[in-house]
Every structure is written in C-alpha cells, then in structure tokens.
Design an enzyme around this catalytic site. Structure first.
Site, PDB file in Angstrom:
ATOM      1  N   CYS A  26      35.690 -22.168  10.103  1.00 51.96           N
ATOM      2  CA  CYS A  26      34.884 -20.965   9.880  1.00 51.96           C
ATOM      3  C   CYS A  26      35.048 -20.559   8.428  1.00 51.96           C
ATOM      4  O   CYS A  26      35.265 -21.402   7.568  1.00 51.96           O
ATOM      5  CB  CYS A  26      35.298 -19.855  10.839  1.00 51.96           C
ATOM      6  N   HIS A 535      31.805 -11.471   8.490  1.00 54.19           N
ATOM      7  CA  HIS A 535      32.138 -12.407   9.572  1.00 54.19           C
ATOM      8  C   HIS A 535      31.694 -11.776  10.894  1.00 54.19           C
ATOM      9  O   HIS A 535      32.350 -10.867  11.414  1.00 54.19           O
ATOM     10  CB  HIS A 535      33.649 -12.662   9.572  1.00 54.19           C
TER      11      HIS A 535
END
Length: 614
Positions: A26, A535
């Site tokens: 990620c 995020h």
C-alpha cells in the site's frame, strides 16, 4: 535493482522466499502473506534501519517502509520470482535514450566533485597569471592535487557510478578502475609490450580515461549476473567478487582498455586529417561535435595530440577550435537561466553551472544536468558550437598552454581577435537559440517559480500550506485510528476523517506524486513542497482496487476541491472494511511545522484540517 541488499535481508527475515505466498503493498508498507508467520523474526526486522515498524494483522505480515515502499516491492518481486519480472536477465530495449541515461547517470553523481575541482583550477590559473603564486611552490602542488584528483582517478569513480547504474556491485566496479591505476600495473608502462599468462599485453596509461571503463563495466554487469547464477549462494559473498576481479581486470588490460584507447586515438587521428583538409569544416565539426565527444569521454583522446602539438609546435589548433563548444554550453545555461522564472529549479541549476563553465571551463554540470534532459538542446549546442568553431578555425586560433577553457585562459589563445569572435558567437547563439527554442511547453515545470510570495493563492502563502479536508465527514485524532502504523505516527502526522460520502477532493493546490495501483491511496505534494498522503480506509489495499476509481495520474497538477478519487462506501463497508481515512503529512520537515485546526467533530472540504507553517 534498487534496494537489492535491503530486500534480501527482508526476505530472509520473513522466513525466506519459500515462506512467501503473496506480496502486495500500500502507501507505506509491504504486505506479506506467509505460510508460517512463526518463521518471521519480527525483532530483527524492526532493527533494520530502513524499516519503520512491523505489524502482523488481518492475515498479513506488514513491514512498514515509508515512501520508498514501491521500490522495495518491485525488487522483492524480482528476487522471489512472484511475477514474470523476476527475470533479471531480461534485456532492455536498446535505444539512444538508454545510452544517454547511462552516461548521464554515471556522471551526475560526480558533478559536485567535477565542479569543485574545476573551480580550484580556475583560481590557480588566475593566481599564477598574476604572479601571486608560483607553479613550482609546494602550495601550488597541494592545491593542484586537490583539483586534479577527480580527473586523474576518473576510471575509479566511473567504475563505481557505472556499476551502480547498470546493476553491478559499485565497489567492484571501482576496484576494476583502480586496478588500472595501481602502481604494480602502471609500473609495466616502462616495459611497453609485456604479457599475461603468455598472452601479449600492451600497457597504456588509463589515468583520466573514460571510454575503456565504460566498455569494461558494460561487460562486468553480465559477468556478475552469470557468476551469481552458477555459484552456490553460501559462498557468493567472496567467490563472486573474487572471480569477477580475476576475470575483468585481465580482460580490461588485454582487450577492453586498449580497444577503448584505440577508438579514442582513431577519432583523434580522423580529426587531425580533417583539420589538414579544411579548417572551416574541421572547426565546425570540432566546435559542434565536442559536446557529444565529452558525453562519451572521447574528448580525452585528443589530450596526447594536444600535448604533442604544444611541445613541438608551440600551439594546438584542436583545442583552439573545440573551445567554442564550452562557450556554446555556457550560452545554453545562460539562455535557460534568463528563460526561467525567479525562484525556479532551473534558475537554481542554470545560474551556478553557467558561472562554473565561465570561470572554470567545467561544463559537465551543464551537459549532464541540462542538455541531456532537454533533447532540443542537442542540435542547438551543435549549431552554436559549430559556428563558433568555424570562426576559430578560419582565423587559425591555437591554444598555447594546456588549460581548461574559461575566461581566465584568454591570454593563452592566439590570435585574440579570432578567439573572442569565435567564443562570443558560440555563447550568444547558444543563449538565443536555447531561450527561444530550447524547451517544449510540456517541459516547462522546472522553469516555473517554486513559490510565488507576491500572489494571493488559495492554498499557499509564501511557504505555508493550508490543508483542507478532502471529504465531508467526522474528523478524529490520528491516535484513534484502528491501525498501529497510523495511530503511532510512524507513517506520518495528521488526522483522520470518517467519510460521509464517496468522493475524495484535493486538499490543496499541488501535484499528484503517486496514485497507487490498488486505488485506495493517493500521494500529493503542495506547491510549497509539503508531501501529503490520503489513505482511504483501513486494510482496503486487500480489495485490490475494487470499489475504487482514481481520477488522476502521477504527475497531474490538481487544484483544491478537485475530485481525485471516488469509492463505493456501501460496498466497502459491506465487505467488512472500515473507511476511516488518515490524512497525513509524510515528509519529516513539514511534520515539524504542523499546526492543527480540527481534530474532532463534523467537517467538510471548506474546513481546514491543519496548516504547515513557515
């Protein structure tokens, strides 16, 4: 591969490649799926200087790296064979651009040393010409050593940078270059023709040479890869470098070195013939082509001829024409400096490099920092240098002492009028052509001001960044996020928002640094330089982009309030994921200047989350 050694350490400490079943990443962390998590050594991984934290959550063993995570991910994929990219022997498509990239990558790290050494040469030139320092004094000898070292030992430095650029061991590359300058080897120069294991060996001086080490490094990287494939891994630490040196040093001395030297000498001989045939044409070729010869290190092939001409004729016509190339390059730097706006990156680069070129005659920073980056400059430097060189050729300009081409060396050229006419033509034409035609519109980013203190901007006041909420929802402190990496502040400082809708907006004016393939996160950089990560959700990387739609790409400029990402809130929640969205500052400098505006309560994109102060 970048971070190869570090990636190998991580692979080993998570239990080896056989323990890894899958790997994704990620915005900040590597997410391993392991067969047996007990084989992973968490304490040792956390001791690694480039690892921020380790989290074992949601069936994934997460190693937090930070902003360089994508480079680690790519390298680990190749090392473990998880994808087809693991084929290290795969050849890149050969192109002129790839050659320029290698040459530029080899010289770019050396630019500070080259520029600094060149400036010392300029100072010594002035001091000796003004009779303030004798070239026979010990003071001169010490300063001369400081100015000559980078040039004399260039094969060593290039061995390091080339090996690193091409994927070999940079210190083995440097050792190969050093072997050519080692006293035992250079002592063979007195013998002339000798041998190695009965094979004839012609020893030449490799000090200040470039082309031989380029050839040697191009071969070495393949030798290194081959040895790693056939040698047992437990003994690779010493066996691979040992055999690489035993193979490459003799081959370089016997084949690659003399071959590279012969190429440079052949080129110099061709130029000598050209001068005898036509001074105008030879001046145009030398003045226009010397920049390209410098790029490949071929210009050093002229040095023996130049020294011989100075000794036997009292003057050298080759450097008397080639000097135009230096001033054409300086002209280009001046043109770009004038074209760029105040406070821009290009002004910061072009100004000092132009001064270094004028005062020291060291133009590698211009060649590798500017000309190779903007392909329109290649014909411009050829044309402007060619015209200047032609004028020097037709007026019979010669260089009467071996110096770098700079403003302090004017007295060593004759006739002075022809010399000045040639270099001014090259400088002025280079400046004008680069100013008007040197850069495309889409390449103007580095020419724009990095900050605009006199303009009223929506998100930036001088170097202050105002970070607005990227989504309507409820803001909470970062400490309440149900993820140790975010809540601990390891990934960065900021707050989190629990979204009410499925649209993420840009929190400030800036540029998209990264749009992750998993679509759940976006990295942005403000016009004042603040780096920010948005995020969306916790562990939503596992969705692999499902229910997300990214509306921008890396490199895109964005305005505050512009939609940059959308997501299906209901579907993500139905899959069992939380949508808590951290909005964090990731660059350390900005973290120290953060001032919070909202940490609790309802919020919308018109509200400030925090500011990054001056």
């Amino acid at each position: 591969m970048r971070y190869e050694n570090e990636s190998k350490e991580i692979i080993e400490l998570v239990g080896g490649k056989k323990n890894i079943t899958n790997l994704v990443h990620c915005a900040t962390r590597l997410r391993f799926s392991l067969k047996d998590t007990s084989k992973a050594n968490k304490k040792e991984i956390e001791k690694l200087p480039y690892v921020l934290s380790v989290v074992n959550s949601g069936g994934q063993y997460q190693v937090v790296i930070g902003s360089a995570v994508s480079d680690y991910f790519s390298t680990i994929q190749q090392l473990t064979g998880l994808t087809d990219s693991s084929d290290q022997g795969k050849k890149e498509k050969f192109s002129l651009n790839s050659i320029f990239e290698i040459v530029s990558g080899a010289f770019s790290p050396l630019i500070p040393a080259l520029a600094g050494s060149g400036m010392i040469k300029a100072v010594l030139t002035v001091l000796t010409q003004l009779n303030l320092l004798s070239d026979a004094s010990s003071t001169y000898a010490v300063l001369s050593a400081a100015s000559n070292a980078i040039f004399y030992f260039l094969p060593i430095f290039l061995g390091i940078t080339l090996a690193k650029k091409m994927g070999g061991n940079m210190y083995i590359g440097g050792t190969i270059g050093a072997a050519l300058l080692e006293p035992s080897f250079t002592g063979l120069l007195e013998k002339g023709q000798t041998d190695f294991l009965g094979i004839p060996l012609e020893v030449v001086s490799y000090a200040t040479t470039i082309f031989p080490i380029f050839i040697a490094m191009a071969i070495y990287v393949y030798v290194d890869r081959f040895l790693k494939k056939i040698i047992f891994k437990d003994i690779q630490l010493f066996a691979v470098p040992m055999l690489a040196l035993m193979i490459m040093v003799p081959l370089t001395a016997i084949i690659f070195g003399p071959f590279g030297t012969d190429i440079a000498n052949a080129l110099a001989s061709g130029v000598t013939w050209l001068i005898d045939s036509s001074k105008v044409l030879s001046g145009f070729v030398l003045g226009g082509g010397m920049t390209f010869m410098v790029m490949f290190g071929l210009h050093w092939g002229f040095t023996p001829i130049t020294l011989d001409n100075l000794n036997n004729l009292g003057g050298d016509p080759i450097e008397g024409m080639a000097v135009a190339a230096v001033f054409a390059q300086v002209g280009i730097a001046i043109g770009f400096y004038l074209r760029a706006k105040k406070h821009s990156k290009m002004r910061a680069l072009a100004g000092p490099t132009a001064i270094t070129g004028l005062l020291a005659g060291v133009t590698e920073p211009i060649v590798y920092g500017i000309i190779l980056r903007y392909k329109r400059l290649l014909p411009i430097v050829a044309i402007s240098g060619g015209f200047g060189g032609a004028i020097c050729g037709v007026t019979n300009v010669t260089m009467n002492a071996y110096v770098f081409h700079n403003v302090f060396s004017i007295p060593v050229y004759t006739p002075t009028f022809g010399y000045l006419a040639g270099i001014l033509t090259a400088l002025i034409s280079g400046g004008l052509l680069s100013y008007y035609f040197g850069v495309k519109k889409e390449e103007m980013e580095d020419f724009s001001s990095e900050s605009k203190p006199n303009e009223k901007m929506q998100d930036v006041e001088t170097n202050v960044t105002l970070v607005h909420s990227p989504v309507t929802g409820k803001v909470i402190p970062l400490e309440q996020v149900e993820d140790d990496v975010f809540s601990s502040g390891v990934a960065g400082k900021g707050v989190a928002v629990i979204p009410e809708d499925g649209k993420i907006l840009a929190p400030f004016d800036g540029i998209v640094v990264v749009a992750f393939p998993s679509k759940h996160a976006i990295g942005l950089k403000s016009t004042a330089g603040t780096e920010c990560l948005i995020h969306v959700g916790i562990d939503t990387v596992n969705l692999e982009g499902k229910y997300f739609d990214v509306l921008v790409s890396a490199g895109d400029k964005v305005k505050r309030g512009q939609a940059i990402l959308t997501f299906n809130k209901e579907q993500i929640l139905a899959e069992g994921y939380k949508l808590t969205t951290p909005v964090i500052v990731t660059d350390p400098e900005s973290m120290e200047r953060i001032s919070y505006k909202e940490k609790n309560g309802d919020i919308n994109p018109n509200n400030l989350l925090f500011t990054i102060g001056a």
